[in-house]
Scaffold this motif. Structure first.
Motif, PDB file in Angstrom:
ATOM      1  N   UNK A 396      19.187  16.358   7.438  1.00 30.11           N
ATOM      2  CA  UNK A 396      18.770  17.528   8.211  1.00 30.11           C
ATOM      3  C   UNK A 396      19.720  18.676   7.997  1.00 30.11           C
ATOM      4  N   UNK A 397      19.175  19.808   7.533  1.00 30.83           N
ATOM      5  CA  UNK A 397      20.017  20.966   7.216  1.00 30.83           C
ATOM      6  C   UNK A 397      19.774  22.118   8.178  1.00 30.83           C
ATOM      7  N   UNK A 398      19.574  21.774   9.464  1.00 28.94           N
ATOM      8  CA  UNK A 398      19.491  22.791  10.498  1.00 28.94           C
ATOM      9  C   UNK A 398      20.879  23.181  10.974  1.00 28.94           C
ATOM     10  N   UNK A 399      20.982  23.911  12.086  1.00 28.56           N
ATOM     11  CA  UNK A 399      22.293  24.357  12.578  1.00 28.56           C
ATOM     12  C   UNK A 399      23.301  23.228  12.761  1.00 28.56           C
ATOM     13  N   UNK A 400      22.887  22.106  13.367  1.00 26.52           N
ATOM     14  CA  UNK A 400      23.816  20.990  13.585  1.00 26.52           C
ATOM     15  C   UNK A 400      24.259  20.383  12.267  1.00 26.52           C
ATOM     16  N   UNK A 401      23.311  20.129  11.367  1.00 26.14           N
ATOM     17  CA  UNK A 401      23.636  19.523  10.080  1.00 26.14           C
ATOM     18  C   UNK A 401      24.507  20.407   9.220  1.00 26.14           C
ATOM     19  N   UNK A 421      12.704  20.028   3.765  1.00 23.34           N
ATOM     20  CA  UNK A 421      12.294  21.422   3.573  1.00 23.34           C
ATOM     21  C   UNK A 421      12.887  21.966   2.276  1.00 23.34           C
ATOM     22  N   UNK A 422      12.395  23.117   1.881  1.00 22.78           N
ATOM     23  CA  UNK A 422      12.869  23.708   0.632  1.00 22.78           C
ATOM     24  C   UNK A 422      13.997  24.691   0.813  1.00 22.78           C
ATOM     25  N   UNK A 423      14.514  24.843   2.050  1.00 24.91           N
ATOM     26  CA  UNK A 423      15.602  25.779   2.300  1.00 24.91           C
ATOM     27  C   UNK A 423      16.476  25.285   3.435  1.00 24.91           C
ATOM     28  N   UNK A 424      17.726  25.717   3.428  1.00 21.22           N
ATOM     29  CA  UNK A 424      18.640  25.418   4.521  1.00 21.22           C
ATOM     30  C   UNK A 424      18.245  26.222   5.758  1.00 21.22           C
ATOM     31  N   UNK A 425      18.619  25.722   6.938  1.00 21.57           N
ATOM     32  CA  UNK A 425      18.451  26.527   8.142  1.00 21.57           C
ATOM     33  C   UNK A 425      17.713  25.861   9.270  1.00 21.57           C
ATOM     34  N   UNK A 426      16.804  24.937   8.963  1.00 18.57           N
ATOM     35  CA  UNK A 426      16.084  24.261  10.037  1.00 18.57           C
ATOM     36  C   UNK A 426      15.404  25.239  10.982  1.00 18.57           C
ATOM     37  N   UNK A 427      15.631  25.056  12.286  1.00 26.14           N
ATOM     38  CA  UNK A 427      14.974  25.884  13.302  1.00 26.14           C
ATOM     39  C   UNK A 427      15.347  27.358  13.186  1.00 26.14           C
ATOM     40  N   UNK A 428      16.508  27.666  12.583  1.00 28.16           N
ATOM     41  CA  UNK A 428      16.889  29.069  12.413  1.00 28.16           C
ATOM     42  C   UNK A 428      15.903  29.815  11.514  1.00 28.16           C
ATOM     43  N   UNK A 670      26.132   5.245  12.331  1.00 22.85           N
ATOM     44  CA  UNK A 670      25.073   6.255  12.458  1.00 22.85           C
ATOM     45  C   UNK A 670      25.330   7.122  13.683  1.00 22.85           C
ATOM     46  N   UNK A 671      25.179   8.423  13.481  1.00 21.36           N
ATOM     47  CA  UNK A 671      25.435   9.377  14.558  1.00 21.36           C
ATOM     48  C   UNK A 671      24.229  10.306  14.701  1.00 21.36           C
ATOM     49  N   UNK A 672      23.976  10.719  15.933  1.00 23.47           N
ATOM     50  CA  UNK A 672      22.917  11.714  16.176  1.00 23.47           C
ATOM     51  C   UNK A 672      23.568  12.999  16.664  1.00 23.47           C
ATOM     52  N   UNK A 673      23.111  14.130  16.126  1.00 22.23           N
ATOM     53  CA  UNK A 673      23.601  15.431  16.596  1.00 22.23           C
ATOM     54  C   UNK A 673      22.431  16.405  16.693  1.00 22.23           C
ATOM     55  N   UNK A 674      22.640  17.469  17.441  1.00 23.52           N
ATOM     56  CA  UNK A 674      21.613  18.497  17.577  1.00 23.52           C
ATOM     57  C   UNK A 674      20.400  17.990  18.313  1.00 23.52           C
ATOM     58  N   UNK A 675      19.218  18.460  17.898  1.00 18.46           N
ATOM     59  CA  UNK A 675      17.982  18.072  18.563  1.00 18.46           C
ATOM     60  C   UNK A 675      17.692  16.593  18.481  1.00 18.46           C
ATOM     61  N   UNK A 676      18.182  15.923  17.436  1.00 18.18           N
ATOM     62  CA  UNK A 676      17.978  14.480  17.318  1.00 18.18           C
ATOM     63  C   UNK A 676      18.711  13.723  18.417  1.00 18.18           C
ATOM     64  N   UNK A 686      24.734  24.288  21.392  1.00 15.70           N
ATOM     65  CA  UNK A 686      25.138  22.899  21.557  1.00 15.70           C
ATOM     66  C   UNK A 686      25.106  22.152  20.227  1.00 15.70           C
ATOM     67  N   UNK A 687      24.096  22.451  19.397  1.00 15.51           N
ATOM     68  CA  UNK A 687      23.951  21.760  18.111  1.00 15.51           C
ATOM     69  C   UNK A 687      25.133  22.037  17.191  1.00 15.51           C
TER      70      UNK A 687
END
Length: 733
Positions: A396-401, A421-428, A670-676, A686-687
């Motif tokens: 996952x390459x959103x803000x947290x990742x 996805x084809x680009x970095x950023x996730x929800x951003x 295994x760790x969970x961060x952000x929305x996960x 928070x993420x």
């Protein structure tokens, strides 16, 4: 004579302040309340080492002149209970660590302490003001200062400045804007006095002029005095331009070194610093003052990148540029600018979520895009012990990742990022298309630059399975897969009219002219904002139209009208929107404390219909069927059919965690961060904080450890006095 900087020649030109010394560049790090400027109950010493570390980092980062958060000259001037105050030698001793650490970090950097008397804005029962006029954003009706108390307050300012000099500061900034005590003396809105400090403007301005005179006399000629002058009040019955110019001239004559621009009171109806405000939106105000005084003028508000600052100086709009929150986002912003490393600047996006929102809650400030800000003590990024280096997969390459990957690789871990996805950023990548959130492009640019520079392996367009990760032998896997939209159990929710927020913001689905939005959290408000405006192709905060902003919010660009206020001119909305929520009460109540009102005001101006306390009965060809509960009798309700073309679901999210169990079963950490980890309402603050904190010590942690920000003790103090105020007023929480 030193050669001009090849990247930003005006920005890195020295500024001669006469007997007060020379500034190495034209950058002023503006004042911010951070929560690091601690006070004590009885005015004794307190440990300001954290504050010293904060300013030392910014001094090392290249700032020419820095201004601290507000410090009261007496107890009545507190911003909040037991906040920072400097009125005796014991308190002065506490500040020496700040100036020593700053000057040791960069001997050519200068630091000034802001003297701020909150007046009627004080969140405590000791608040005072020129007249007993309660603030619309305050808790208490202030005590009216007697004439002798006014003179005592003036001498308190001088005493505070003298102690600041003894503590090692290079100067002080006298806070005369934003609606604090000095501003309150200047305008008829808050000054109803009939003594020598009230009535005609010449009397009302006596208070700030006498303060500057007294301070100059107390500190001598070799000390910087900055005066923060409110050049545009943006409130009814504020100052007019002729009064502002007269005050500026008197302040200069009284011994001021630099005049810094102040824009708007805290109770103004015009947003002045949030993301949607165009960059350098008020430099024209400072420019108008340039021909009126001879001392240097500093402009401010929403200047977050060096090319914006350079243009201001190049066109003669100011002699200096103030950037405050950009130093939270990136303490190295000046050095990076000087070296031409602009793509490496972690740009302030003006979100307010971790800075001002924290401040008004009594929480230690930080920064959404840089959790290290103001947390140099509890979030320390150090190289990993070579023997503990890990091979880490981030899914996952959103803000947290992105935040985790950048920090972990910076420390020396081997990091590979996977994203389908084809680009970095996730929800951003959805947030950036919302009108007024164009600055989110900058955060994606920053992380993309840093991940590439640091050598993080990035695999986009890749849906990875647990078996793939096991086979590749990763020591740890970070699940940063985010969330999926929650589908509420409404009959007909599968109707063709129904879209999710992802369909609208990411997949660019066609949306009709009449729309119902289910869910009035941050996402619901964003979707409504997106739909009421014309489609935009803006990809930078630079592209936001200043004239449109000023017209929309009713600001007089000529500054000829008193207070600078005009009637707002709003374009008709693109669509007819109804925003709905199940809960009773104000829609958007959970939005940011200092930005939520802007979002609500925007939608109200665009005639968005907001309905709370509803239940969703069904969706069919006729539209959305709802029941609106009676406010007085919840057992009663009124049924209504909203004839809409589309129903857009913004009703929460569920975390995506399908990789977790098979990875754990295979014995992979295994760790969970952000929305996960926590879906709820999407929270980039928070993420990013969670990702950064995990990366800072993953090799010495175990899955299940909690990684959260230390918010400080101020929130509890403010809560105590809020309860005190409510009980006194008979308010039942």
């Amino acid at each position: 004579m030193a050669a001009a900087n090849s990247h930003f020649p005006k920005l890195f030109q020295k500024l001669d302040l006469g007997k007060a010394g020379v500034l190495k560049n034209r950058v002023l790090m503006g004042s911010m309340h951070s929560g690091l400027e601690k006070g004590t109950v009885f005015g004794g010493q307190t440990d300001l080492t954290s504050m010293g570390k904060f300013f030392a980092a910014r001094a090392s980062g290249g700032a020419g002149l820095m201004v601290t958060g507000g410090v009261a000259p007496n107890r009545a001037g507190w911003v909040s209970p037991f906040a920072a105050k400097l009125s005796n030698t014991s308190e002065m001793e506490s500040h020496k660590v700040v100036t020593q650490m700053t000057h040791e970090a960069a001997p050519d950097a200068k630091i000034a302490m802001q003297i701020l008397h909150s007046g009627r804005y004080g969140y405590h029962p000791l608040a005072v003001a020129p007249s007993p006029v309660k603030s619309p954003i305050g808790w208490f009706t202030p005590h009216e200062l007697s004439t002798s108390e006014v003179y005592k307050t003036i001498s308190d300012y001088a005493n505070c400045a003298s102690l600041a000099k003894e503590a090692g500061y290079d100067g002080v900034e006298i806070m005369g804007s934003e609606g604090y005590l000095i501003n309150q003396f200047l305008v008829e809105r808050t000054n109803k006095r009939r003594d020598e400090f009230g009535g005609e403007y010449e009397n009302r301005m006596r208070f700030p002029v006498e303060i500057v005179k007294a301070v100059r006399e107390a500190v001598g000629e070799d000390f910087i005095i900055i005066y923060r002058l409110s050049m545009l009040d943006l409130v009814d019955q504020g100052s007019d331009w002729n009064e502002i110019v007269l005050l500026a001239k008197q302040i200069e004559a009284a011994g001021c070194t630099i005049i810094n621009t102040g824009i708007g009171w805290h109770e103004a109806r015009v947003p002045t610093i949030v993301t949607s405000v165009p960059r350098a939106a008020f430099s024209w105000v400072t420019e108008k003052m340039m021909s009126e005084v001879d001392i240097p003028l500093c402009t401010t508000n929403r200047i977050n990148m060096p090319h914006t600052a350079e243009k201001i100086l190049e066109t003669g709009q100011a002699d200096m540029v103030s950037m405050a929150r950009p130093f939270l986002a990136d303490p190295e912003i000046v050095n990076k600018s000087e070296q031409g490393r602009v793509d490496e600047i972690n740009t302030c996006i003006g979100c307010n979520q971790a800075c001002l929102d924290h401040t008004f809650k009594g929480i230690t400030a930080s920064c959404l895009v840089n959790p290290e800000a103001c947390h140099e003590d509890d979030l320390v990024i150090t190289p990993v012990d070579p023997g503990k280096k890990q091979k880490i997969a981030v899914v996952g390459a959103g803000p947290a990742g992105m935040a985790f990957s950048k920090t972990a690789r910076e420390r020396g871990h081997d990091v590979t990022v996977f994203d389908q996805a084809g680009e970095l950023g996730g929800q951003f990548n959805m947030a950036k298309v919302i009108p007024g959130k164009e600055e989110f492009y900058e955060t994606i640019r920053y992380f993309k630059t840093m991940l590439s520079k640091l050598g993080v392996t990035i695999k986009l367009n890749t849906r990875v399975e647990a078996s793939d990760l096991v086979e590749q032998g990763f020591d740890s896997v970070i699940i940063a897969t985010g969330v999926s939209p929650r589908t509420p159990p409404i009959p007909g929710v599968d109707h063709p009219k129904v879209l999710s927020y992802i369909d609208v913001l990411r997949n660019k689905a066609e949306v009709g002219k009449k729309v119902a939005v289910i869910g009035a959290g941050g996402i619901g408000f964003d979707v409504a904002e997106f739909l009421v405006h014309p489609k935009s192709d803006k990809t930078s905060g630079d592209e936001v139209d200043l004239d449109e902003y000023l017209k929309e919010w009713g600001v007089d660009k000529s500054n000829e009208v008193r207070s600078g206020l005009l009637e707002p001119k709003v374009h008709p909305a693109e669509r007819e929107i109804t925003l709905l929520q199940r809960k009773s009460g104000k829609l958007g109540a959970g939005l940011g404390k200092t930005t939520g009102w802007v979002h609500r005001a925007n939608l109200v101006k665009m005639n968005v219909n907001m309905i709370g306390n509803v239940s969703y009965d069904k969706i069919d060809d006729s539209g959305l069927h709802i029941s609106i509960k009676d406010k007085k009798d919840p057992k009663k309700s009124t049924k209504q059919v909203l004839d809409v073309d589309n129903v857009i679901l913004c009703a929460g999210q569920t975390p995506l965690r399908e990789l977790e169990e098979p990875l754990k079963a295979a014995g992979v950490n295994t760790w969970r961060i952000g929305g996960a980890e926590e879906a709820g309402e999407l929270d980039a603050k928070k993420a990013i904080d969670m990702g950064t904190r995990l990366a800072a010590r993953i090799e010495d942690s175990k899955p299940g450890d909690v990684f959260t920000m230390d918010i400080g003790s101020g929130a509890k103090v403010i809560e105590f006095f809020r309860d005190f105020r409510n009980k006194k007023a008979g308010i039942n929480n």
